[in-house]
Design an enzyme around this catalytic site. Structure first.
Site, mmCIF file in Angstrom:
data_model
loop_
_atom_site.group_PDB
_atom_site.id
_atom_site.type_symbol
_atom_site.label_atom_id
_atom_site.label_comp_id
_atom_site.label_asym_id
_atom_site.label_seq_id
_atom_site.Cartn_x
_atom_site.Cartn_y
_atom_site.Cartn_z
ATOM 1 N N ARG A 35 0.819 -1.217 0.000
ATOM 2 C CA ARG A 35 0.000 0.000 0.000
ATOM 3 C C ARG A 35 0.855 1.271 0.000
ATOM 4 N NH1 ARG A 35 -4.979 -1.767 4.050
ATOM 5 N NH2 ARG A 35 -6.302 -2.612 2.384
ATOM 6 N N LYS A 199 -14.619 -19.213 4.321
ATOM 7 C CA LYS A 199 -16.071 -19.290 4.485
ATOM 8 C C LYS A 199 -16.877 -18.903 3.252
ATOM 9 C CE LYS A 199 -16.168 -18.169 9.386
ATOM 10 N NZ LYS A 199 -16.394 -16.975 10.194
HETATM 11 C C1 3PG Z 1 -8.415 -2.638 5.288
HETATM 12 O O1 3PG Z 1 -7.270 -2.973 5.548
HETATM 13 O O2 3PG Z 1 -9.328 -3.462 5.135
HETATM 14 C C2 3PG Z 1 -8.680 -1.178 5.080
HETATM 15 O O3 3PG Z 1 -7.574 -0.417 5.408
HETATM 16 C C3 3PG Z 1 -9.900 -0.754 5.841
HETATM 17 O O4 3PG Z 1 -9.724 -0.967 7.202
HETATM 18 P P1 3PG Z 1 -10.990 -1.317 8.109
HETATM 19 O O5 3PG Z 1 -11.480 -2.653 7.658
HETATM 20 O O6 3PG Z 1 -10.471 -1.303 9.524
HETATM 21 O O7 3PG Z 1 -12.008 -0.240 7.865
#
Ligand code: 3PG
Ligand code: MG
Length: 397
Positions: A35, A199
């Protein structure tokens, strides 16, 4: 909305929502830079064209509390190395201290704000919190695809405080949307979706959607045992969702009706317990012995799936074939990744997405040999399911 490629950032303060939610080890070092790497082009564009970049993100789920293990300070070093530029860090995301740092920015400077989720208002989508963020800048750039399924203050609400000529997507979101479009709308056939993971309940919406789109649907990973149990097989102590047996049958019927070739793994690598040191054996999936569990797909399944993949022109892969985090059960996932790479070399378009499959492809160091790896987990799933993502809609509307 604006187009980042054409936008002139000179002298402008740009507040940029990124998804810098990256995994850290016990020393708070970044263990997967996917990322961060993805975020570079958008930041570069802003600073190279002499804008002032104000970066914001969440990290983890600190639930509105200032917890230092979730501080974005931990990622400054890695981000700065990847960018080859200095990054200023401020230990808050709103308030006087932040304003002071913003006022001191010169053209080409980068300021990273502290974790937005240290304020519960972020998750609540609080408008006054969003306005405080918006007031820091002249333009808003949303490049947090991985968080686009959240209607949070910084991902969607903030957008309403900028005119349409002062907001835009960054390069990550643009690329993600293009990749999804390539797969869903401009696909060359045969189109194969490979779904894995534990799942059925997590993937059912996507499976249903894919049955309308694909020629081949390969289902591997933990969820395949629910199908074999539904077919009357003995799956030993493999993971089964007892309340999804009927659903599994229905999926098989719909696939038939829609003329989708649905493939389940014929065989598995089985283990005496859920443990990398467990005894292992191989078994067909309808006859797994009592107390043994399938933890990876077997050699016949690998061969059959690889053949389908090699004949495909469009490939979507979401979810591992086994417990790839354990070295003794990663072969199936690895072989499927390699088959996708080979097919891509032969001209197929491959989109890999959804957290675990992206982690797997990185683990096998094949990340540069597929067409596109999504930075989204839940966000990609929801988008593929056909949902409108708040982070996308807020800029487009
Ligand atoms: C993730 O890693 O799924 C995203 O950064 C979003 O994070 P979250 O699921 O805690 O909102
Ligand atoms: Mg998530």
């Amino acid at each position: 909305m604006q187009n980042i490629e054409l936008f002139d950032f000179k002298g402008k303060k740009a507040i940029v929502r990124l998804d810098l939610n990256v995994p850290l080890n016990e020393h708070y070092e970044v263990t997967d830079t996917t990322r961060i790497n993805a975020a570079i082009p958008t930041i570069r564009k802003i600073i190279d064209s002499k804008g002032k970049a104000i970066l914001m993100s969440h990290l983890g789920r600190p639930n509105g509390e200032r917890q230092m293990k979730y501080s974005l300070r931990h990622i400054v070093k890695t981000l700065s190395e990847k960018l080859n530029a200095e990054i200023k860090f401020v230990s808050d995301c709103i308030g006087d201290e932040v304003q002071k740092e913003v006022d001191a920015l010169n053209e080409g400077d980068i300021l990273l704000l502290e974790n937005l989720r240290f304020y519960s208002q972020e998750k609540e989508g609080d408008a006054s919190f969003a306005k405080k963020l918006a007031d820091l800048a002249d333009v808003y750039v949303n490049d947090a695809f991985g968080t686009a399924h959240r209607a949070h203050a910084s991902t969607s609400i903030i957008s309403s405080f900028f005119d349409s000529d002062a907001k835009m997507f960054g390069y990550v979101i643009n690329q993600e949307l293009e990749a999804i479009e390539m797969v869903l709308e401009q696909n060359e056939r045969p189109f194969t979706a490979i779904m894995g993971g534990a799942k059925i309940s997590d993937k059912i919406m996507l499976i249903e959607k894919m049955l309308d789109k694909v020629d081949n649907l390969i289902i591997g990973g933990g969820m395949s045992y629910t199908f074999f149990k539904a077919l009357g097989g003995n799956v030993g102590s493999s993971l089964v969702e007892e309340d999804k047996l009927n659903l599994a049958k229905t999926i098989l019927e719909i696939a038939k009706e829609k003329d989708v070739k649905l493939s389940l793994p014929v065989d598995s690598i089985i283990a005496s317990e859920f443990n990398n040191e467990a005894d292992v054996d191989a078994s067909d999936n309808l006859v797994i012995p009592e107390n043994w569990m399938g933890l990876d797909i077997g050699s016949k399944a690998i061969e059959e799936f690889s053949e389908i993949i090699s004949n495909s022109k469009t490939i979507l892969w979401n979810g591992p074939m086994g417990v790839f985090e354990m070295s003794n059960f990663q072969n199936g996932t690895k072989k499927i990744a390699e088959a996708i790479v080979k097919s891509t070399e032969n001209g197929a378009y491959s989109l890999i997405g959804g957290g675990d499959s992206a982690a797997a492809i990185n683990l096998f160091e094949l990340q540069d040999q597929v067409s596109y790896i999504s930075t989204g987990g839940g966000a990609l799933l929801e988008y593929l399911e056909g949902k409108k993502l708040p982070g996308i809609a807020a800029i487009q509307d």
